[in-house]
Design an enzyme around this catalytic site. Structure first.
Site, PDB file in Angstrom:
ATOM      1  CG  HIS A 194      37.200  35.575  40.294  1.00 22.63           C
ATOM      2  ND1 HIS A 194      38.376  35.562  41.015  1.00 22.63           N
ATOM      3  CD2 HIS A 194      36.278  34.953  41.081  1.00 22.63           C
ATOM      4  CE1 HIS A 194      38.181  34.965  42.185  1.00 22.63           C
ATOM      5  NE2 HIS A 194      36.917  34.600  42.252  1.00 22.63           N
ATOM      6  CG  HIS A 233      33.082  34.869  42.536  1.00 21.59           C
ATOM      7  ND1 HIS A 233      33.650  33.603  42.564  1.00 21.59           N
ATOM      8  CD2 HIS A 233      32.050  34.786  41.636  1.00 21.59           C
ATOM      9  CE1 HIS A 233      32.992  32.811  41.736  1.00 21.59           C
ATOM     10  NE2 HIS A 233      32.019  33.503  41.168  1.00 21.59           N
ATOM     11  CG  ASP A 236      35.320  35.999  47.763  1.00 18.81           C
ATOM     12  OD1 ASP A 236      34.817  36.066  46.619  1.00 18.81           O
ATOM     13  OD2 ASP A 236      35.906  34.982  48.170  1.00 18.81           O
ATOM     14  CG  HIS A 237      38.332  37.242  44.637  1.00 16.06           C
ATOM     15  ND1 HIS A 237      39.639  36.819  44.745  1.00 16.06           N
ATOM     16  CD2 HIS A 237      37.569  36.208  45.096  1.00 16.06           C
ATOM     17  CE1 HIS A 237      39.672  35.599  45.237  1.00 16.06           C
ATOM     18  NE2 HIS A 237      38.420  35.209  45.461  1.00 16.06           N
ATOM     19  CG  HIS A 274      36.562  29.924  40.363  1.00 17.59           C
ATOM     20  ND1 HIS A 274      36.100  28.981  41.252  1.00 17.59           N
ATOM     21  CD2 HIS A 274      36.352  31.139  40.947  1.00 17.59           C
ATOM     22  CE1 HIS A 274      35.625  29.588  42.331  1.00 17.59           C
ATOM     23  NE2 HIS A 274      35.777  30.901  42.165  1.00 17.59           N
ATOM     24  CG  ASP A 309      38.931  32.038  44.050  1.00 19.71           C
ATOM     25  OD1 ASP A 309      39.902  32.424  44.733  1.00 19.71           O
ATOM     26  OD2 ASP A 309      37.747  32.223  44.389  1.00 19.71           O
ATOM     27  CG  HIS A 353      40.118  31.901  48.894  1.00 16.56           C
ATOM     28  ND1 HIS A 353      39.159  32.460  49.712  1.00 16.56           N
ATOM     29  CD2 HIS A 353      39.707  32.137  47.620  1.00 16.56           C
ATOM     30  CE1 HIS A 353      38.206  33.003  48.965  1.00 16.56           C
ATOM     31  NE2 HIS A 353      38.518  32.821  47.695  1.00 16.56           N
TER      32      HIS A 353
END
Length: 318
Positions: free
Chosen positions: A95, A97, A99-100, A151, A175, A214
């Protein structure tokens, strides 16, 4: 709780690396790759980044080709690729975001011809937008794209297996599904997450290895203990996860079979879970569970993206 073989993976944490680890049970033993009948000998490297994220390298040992999953820290990924003598051919992004997906642009600049796959136009450096059930092939490694919106509205999971190989397949869940938990409903509904967990991911082979986005295992299992205080599997898993944390080792992967034993978000029909939520309809059970989890010991506020990246580059001290 036995964890069956998935071949070999390596886990890398800040300043520490565990080489050629064969996952056979809750404990690890250092060993060389075992001989088996698989064509290309798929291996998964688990790489711990940022505060609690994982990025992954899926490697075909025979060709030395590698596929990266959610490589948010590109310089570290490229160091590993170079050291291992690998050829990075693709990025699978779950996805958009930061941090990905943060590393995609840098990787495309550094690796000519690199393909970036994902299901959301918001993903940086996207070259190939994929759809549900679309299959990709990288020599002997197969990837099936699984659309799991909730998400984020464009979230994809990736089911990966190797030709002519009896080893357990893997699924990279970003996530959507965590060990002992599930992702927040940021851009979707409880109905969507219910479909994701029960119909999309829950229908995969039970021995499928779950590689999530995570390291939330301990806090997820603490919540699972609140939901089902008499569940012995939860108690056992929480004790194991704490021991792993003490040793600075990852808790991934789990298996789908194990998740159905201790993950309350996959146990919506269980009497204890329904009693905790006061609901019986599974979608409503899930909705209440997620609401309660959102209120349960909220994690400390994360640093802003630029500060997290500065930590990764060693410009700041934690």
């Amino acid at each position: 709780m036995q964890k069956c073989n998935i071949n070999i993976f390596q886990s890398i944490t800040a300043g520490q690396e565990y080489n050629n680890i064969v996952v056979t049970s809750k404990t690890e033993s250092v060993a060389q790759p075992s001989a088996h009948a698989c064509v290309g000998a798929m291996k998964v490297k688990v790489i711990s980044i940022l505060e609690d994220n994982y990025m992954y390298l899926v490697i075909e040992e025979q060709s030395k080709q590698a596929i990266a999953v959610d490589p948010a820290v590109p310089h570290r990924l490229l160091e590993i690729v170079k050291r291992e003598g690998l050829s990075l051919v693709a990025v699978l992004t779950t996805h958009h975001h930061w941090d990905h997906a943060r590393g995609n642009e840098a990787l495309v600049k550094e690796v000519p011809g690199l393909r970036v796959y994902g299901g959301d136009d918001r993903i940086g450096a996207l070259t190939d937008k994929v759809t549900d059930a679309q299959e990709l092939k990288f020599n002997s490694i197969n990837v099936r794209c699984l659309f799991t919106p909730c998400h984020t509205s464009g979230h994809m999971c990736y089911f990966v297996w190797e030709d002519e190989c009896t080893d357990a397949p893997a699924v990279f869940t970003g996530d959507t599904l965590f060990i002992g938990g599930c992702g927040r409903f940021l851009e979707g509904t409880a109905q969507q997450m219910y479909h994701n967990l029960t119909q999309v991911l829950g229908s995969l082979p039970q021995d499928t290895k779950v590689f999530c986005g995570h390291e939330y295992t301990i806090k997820n299992l603490k919540f699972a203990m609140l939901v089902e205080p008499e569940n012995e599997k939860v108690k056992e898993m929480l004790s194991w996860a704490r021991a792993r944390d003490d040793d600075d080792k990852p808790t991934v992967p789990s298996t789908l079979m194990e998740e159905f034993e201790y993950n309350p978000f996959l146990r919506l029909s269980e009497e204890g879970v329904q009693k905790f939520t006061g609901k019986t309809d599974p979608v409503e059970v899930l909705r209440v569970l997620r609401k309660e989890k959102d209120k349960f010991k909220k994690p400390k506020e994360r640093l802003p993206p630029h500060a997290m990246l500065a930590l990764e580059w060693g410009l700041l001290r934690p």
